[in-house]
Design a protein around this motif. Sequence first.
Motif, PDB file in Angstrom:
ATOM      1  N   ASP A 211       0.979  -1.019   0.102  1.00 17.21           N
ATOM      2  CA  ASP A 211      -0.056  -0.087   0.034  1.00 17.21           C
ATOM      3  C   ASP A 211       0.941   1.313   0.091  1.00 17.21           C
ATOM      4  N   GLY A 212       0.408   2.387   0.135  1.00 19.93           N
ATOM      5  CA  GLY A 212       1.268   3.507   0.111  1.00 19.93           C
ATOM      6  C   GLY A 212       0.994   4.403   1.220  1.00 19.93           C
ATOM      7  N   GLY A 213       2.102   5.003   1.597  1.00 14.66           N
ATOM      8  CA  GLY A 213       2.079   6.086   2.761  1.00 14.66           C
ATOM      9  C   GLY A 213       2.527   5.426   4.107  1.00 14.66           C
ATOM     10  N   ASP A 214       2.914   6.094   5.210  1.00 18.14           N
ATOM     11  CA  ASP A 214       3.293   5.823   6.577  1.00 18.14           C
ATOM     12  C   ASP A 214       2.025   5.284   7.379  1.00 18.14           C
ATOM     13  N   ALA A 215       0.993   5.967   7.024  1.00 20.10           N
ATOM     14  CA  ALA A 215      -0.206   5.616   7.869  1.00 20.10           C
ATOM     15  C   ALA A 215      -0.700   4.251   7.407  1.00 20.10           C
ATOM     16  N   LYS A 216      -0.669   3.921   6.293  1.00 18.04           N
ATOM     17  CA  LYS A 216      -1.019   2.566   5.742  1.00 18.04           C
ATOM     18  C   LYS A 216       0.011   1.471   6.167  1.00 18.04           C
ATOM     19  N   ARG A 217       1.224   1.915   6.210  1.00 22.04           N
ATOM     20  CA  ARG A 217       2.356   1.010   6.775  1.00 22.04           C
ATOM     21  C   ARG A 217       2.053   0.644   8.283  1.00 22.04           C
ATOM     22  N   ASP A 218       1.698   1.827   9.031  1.00 22.01           N
ATOM     23  CA  ASP A 218       1.586   1.624  10.578  1.00 22.01           C
ATOM     24  C   ASP A 218       0.644   0.695  10.879  1.00 22.01           C
ATOM     25  N   LEU A 219      -0.526   0.790   9.969  1.00 16.66           N
ATOM     26  CA  LEU A 219      -1.681   0.042  10.158  1.00 16.66           C
ATOM     27  C   LEU A 219      -1.388  -1.284   9.752  1.00 16.66           C
ATOM     28  N   CYS A 220      -1.032  -1.557   8.674  1.00 15.62           N
ATOM     29  CA  CYS A 220      -0.810  -3.223   8.378  1.00 15.62           C
ATOM     30  C   CYS A 220       0.202  -3.851   9.035  1.00 15.62           C
ATOM     31  N   LEU A 221       1.056  -3.103   9.810  1.00 17.55           N
ATOM     32  CA  LEU A 221       2.361  -3.807  10.434  1.00 17.55           C
ATOM     33  C   LEU A 221       1.434  -4.146  11.791  1.00 17.55           C
ATOM     34  N   ARG A 222       0.614  -3.224  12.357  1.00 18.39           N
ATOM     35  CA  ARG A 222      -0.175  -3.255  13.516  1.00 18.39           C
ATOM     36  C   ARG A 222      -0.988  -4.389  13.468  1.00 18.39           C
ATOM     37  N   LEU A 223      -1.633  -4.696  12.214  1.00 18.90           N
ATOM     38  CA  LEU A 223      -2.431  -5.738  12.075  1.00 18.90           C
ATOM     39  C   LEU A 223      -2.046  -6.842  11.822  1.00 18.90           C
ATOM     40  N   GLY A 224      -0.670  -6.963  11.894  1.00 17.60           N
ATOM     41  CA  GLY A 224      -0.172  -8.528  11.805  1.00 17.60           C
ATOM     42  C   GLY A 224       0.869  -8.754  10.451  1.00 17.60           C
ATOM     43  N   ALA A 225       0.682  -7.775   9.630  1.00 21.17           N
ATOM     44  CA  ALA A 225       1.693  -8.008   8.372  1.00 21.17           C
ATOM     45  C   ALA A 225       3.131  -8.227   8.756  1.00 21.17           C
ATOM     46  N   GLU A 226       3.737  -8.935   8.184  1.00 27.10           N
ATOM     47  CA  GLU A 226       5.286  -9.177   8.454  1.00 27.10           C
ATOM     48  C   GLU A 226       6.103  -8.347   7.645  1.00 27.10           C
ATOM     49  N   GLN A 227       5.791  -7.950   6.493  1.00 28.87           N
ATOM     50  CA  GLN A 227       6.350  -7.190   5.593  1.00 28.87           C
ATOM     51  C   GLN A 227       5.572  -6.050   4.893  1.00 28.87           C
ATOM     52  N   PHE A 228       5.683  -4.880   4.652  1.00 25.54           N
ATOM     53  CA  PHE A 228       5.141  -3.670   4.000  1.00 25.54           C
ATOM     54  C   PHE A 228       6.176  -3.251   3.058  1.00 25.54           C
ATOM     55  N   ILE A 229       5.440  -3.067   1.681  1.00 22.56           N
ATOM     56  CA  ILE A 229       6.005  -2.379   0.388  1.00 22.56           C
ATOM     57  C   ILE A 229       5.196  -1.198   0.234  1.00 22.56           C
ATOM     58  N   ASP A 230       5.840  -0.203   0.327  1.00 22.80           N
ATOM     59  CA  ASP A 230       5.310   1.211  -0.042  1.00 22.80           C
ATOM     60  C   ASP A 230       5.413   1.381  -1.723  1.00 22.80           C
ATOM     61  N   PHE A 231       4.292   1.367  -2.575  1.00 27.88           N
ATOM     62  CA  PHE A 231       4.319   1.337  -3.932  1.00 27.88           C
ATOM     63  C   PHE A 231       4.529   2.821  -4.244  1.00 27.88           C
ATOM     64  N   ASN A 232       4.589   3.834  -3.225  1.00 27.69           N
ATOM     65  CA  ASN A 232       4.948   5.085  -3.695  1.00 27.69           C
ATOM     66  C   ASN A 232       6.508   5.329  -3.891  1.00 27.69           C
ATOM     67  N   THR A 233       7.261   4.127  -3.122  1.00 28.17           N
ATOM     68  CA  THR A 233       8.753   4.524  -3.111  1.00 28.17           C
ATOM     69  C   THR A 233       9.457   3.467  -3.591  1.00 28.17           C
ATOM     70  N   THR A 234       8.727   2.315  -4.238  1.00 31.27           N
ATOM     71  CA  THR A 234       9.250   1.204  -4.389  1.00 31.27           C
ATOM     72  C   THR A 234       9.299   1.036  -5.994  1.00 31.27           C
ATOM     73  N   LYS A 235      10.369   1.089  -6.819  1.00 30.35           N
ATOM     74  CA  LYS A 235      10.312   1.066  -8.225  1.00 30.35           C
ATOM     75  C   LYS A 235       9.702  -0.098  -8.820  1.00 30.35           C
ATOM     76  N   ASP A 236      10.429  -1.497  -8.131  1.00 35.34           N
ATOM     77  CA  ASP A 236       9.998  -2.454  -8.636  1.00 35.34           C
ATOM     78  C   ASP A 236       9.507  -3.441  -7.585  1.00 35.34           C
ATOM     79  N   ILE A 237       8.184  -3.389  -7.801  1.00 37.17           N
ATOM     80  CA  ILE A 237       7.486  -4.216  -6.437  1.00 37.17           C
ATOM     81  C   ILE A 237       7.573  -5.833  -6.615  1.00 37.17           C
ATOM     82  N   ALA A 238       7.590  -6.424  -7.830  1.00 36.17           N
ATOM     83  CA  ALA A 238       7.990  -7.806  -8.121  1.00 36.17           C
ATOM     84  C   ALA A 238       9.328  -8.237  -7.518  1.00 36.17           C
ATOM     85  N   ALA A 239      10.429  -7.438  -7.635  1.00 32.77           N
ATOM     86  CA  ALA A 239      11.594  -7.701  -7.493  1.00 32.77           C
ATOM     87  C   ALA A 239      11.789  -7.687  -5.745  1.00 32.77           C
TER      88      ALA A 239
END
Length: 360
Positions: A211-239
């Motif tokens: 997802d995109g942004g720090d707020a979404k990062r904080d939410l996803c990690l708090r809910l149990g995600a092990e890793q977070f990828i920010d599509f706003n700052t990641t050029k190659d998501i698949a990699a």
Amino acid sequence: MPLPTTQTAAIKTGSGDTAKTELQSIPIPQPGPSQILVKINYSGLCASDKSLLRDEWTFSGVTMQPQTHGIVGHEGAGVVVTVGSDVQDLWKEGDRAGIKWIASVCRKCEFCTNGVDECHCPEQVNSGFNIAGTFQEYTLTDARYATRLPDGVKDEEAGPIMCGGVTAYVACKRSAVRPGQWIVLPGAGGGLGHLAVQYAKAMGMRVVAIDGGDAKRDLCLRLGAEQFIDFNTTKDIAAEVKKITKYGTHGVVVTAATKAGYEMAPHLLRPGGTMVCVGIPKDSTVIAGAPPIMMCLRKLNVVGSVVGTLKDVEEALEFTARGLVHPTLTHGGLEDINKLVDDMDAGRLVGRAVIKISAS
């Protein structure tokens, strides 16, 4: 206390992108022999409600039918106030009940009787599509298909689980990801996505949230995600997904109804992985899948998923009763539906919207 004779409902006016709801006073219906009348305390606002209100699925022939009287909504939770004559052995006044997208099935066809496929009953009736939905104070529903709400689950949480929760839960099951394996969830901070994070975690999956942004990062990690990828700052998501998982994920659930989401999803999978299609785009050119050579050489699976059976809903609610899954809620009233729909369309909505319908 006798019931009033009229109620407030949010009625669709206009069409297309400019369609709105306006509050009107309408009669309270009386249940038939096999129906119950439910006083709706809360109703979730689903992306499907937005699509029906704004005629986004007309390309596929799916539009609100006259029988709805312009009332959408299919994530209702409340209390039974009247019980039809034929179903008094099933319900009593004061019981808590949930109303779903699938409001009724025939219980006779092959899909209803095989134990797993009732969601494909050709005679099914759908709240807010071909019968009046839950954006009204009192709603009729089939007593034999309404969901009994368990203790420990508040109405404001139960409503969104009637569709959003069970959809996320069943999609995780359809992914065939086993405990300890990786699942990737694009749009993980959204209304469906944040529920999928919680169900996947509770089912033992290792979650990569996108997802995109720090707020979404904080939410996803708090809910149990092990890793977070920010599509706003990641050029190659698949990699980046392969960097985290080595070979790619075992499953991906596409909740975002976008062309980009569907194009990206197969590239996140390892050989033998499964792509689960959930989000329904309003763009008829969007295709789910990948080039045949990629599908064949990597033995990929592409499956669809839609809501869930009566049993699936019971299971989804049990996760909340056990304290494992809780919707993140944005609250509003019937008068706020238009604003919430605009916020949903613009991606501003936090978690799942829930509408307070009646005073408790």
